[in-house]
Design a protein around this motif. Structure first.
Motif: not given
Length: 145
Positions: A58-69
């Motif tokens: 969950d933390r890794a996915a959130r981190s990547q989504l935060a970079e994208w958006f």
């Protein structure tokens, strides 16, 4: 949104997301009023790397989504604002389609101008998800020669 990171970056623990979509943008009944549904797909190799550690995933996915958006990064990184509802592990959700007499290829797909080794008449091509990968993207890209 497809992950456009290059090989060696995409599909890693720091770049786990293969694709993301927001189904409630298309059909608002997919999420409660005032909310949206974000659906993330992560391929099996990456899921295996997290070995069932859903919090780390969950933390890794959130981190990547935060970079994208980035304009939504603060909310994405806050689990009380972007609430993880569920994690599903779906075995063979999209088969690799290898090891059969006429396998698909994740790079170029099958030759659309031939069928089982026979050249098709000029102007005729084969198209469909069976030509590349079993996905909408595979179907759409299959007729490009």
């Amino acid at each position: 949104v497809l992950n456009g990171a290059g090989r060696g970056v995409r599909g890693t623990k720091t770049s786990p997301i293969n694709n993301v979509c927001f189904p409630s943008v298309i059909c608002d009944s997919y999420a409660p009023s005032g909310c949206n549904l974000c659906s993330v797909s992560i391929l099996q190799d990456v899921m295996d790397d997290f070995d069932g550690n859903n919090d780390e995933l969950d933390r890794a996915a959130r981190s990547q989504l935060a970079e994208w958006f980035p304009s939504h990064a603060e909310a994405i990184l806050d689990p009380s604002k972007w609430v993880l509802k569920a994690t599903y592990r779906i075995s063979n959700a999209q088969p690799a389609q290898f090891g059969v007499p006429y396998p698909a290829s994740v790079n170029k797909g099958r030759d659309a101008a031939t069928f089982r080794g026979f050249k098709l008449p000029d102007g005729m091509v084969l198209a469909g998800d069976h030509m590349t990968t079993a996905s909408l993207n595979g179907a759409l890209g299959s007729g490009i020669i």
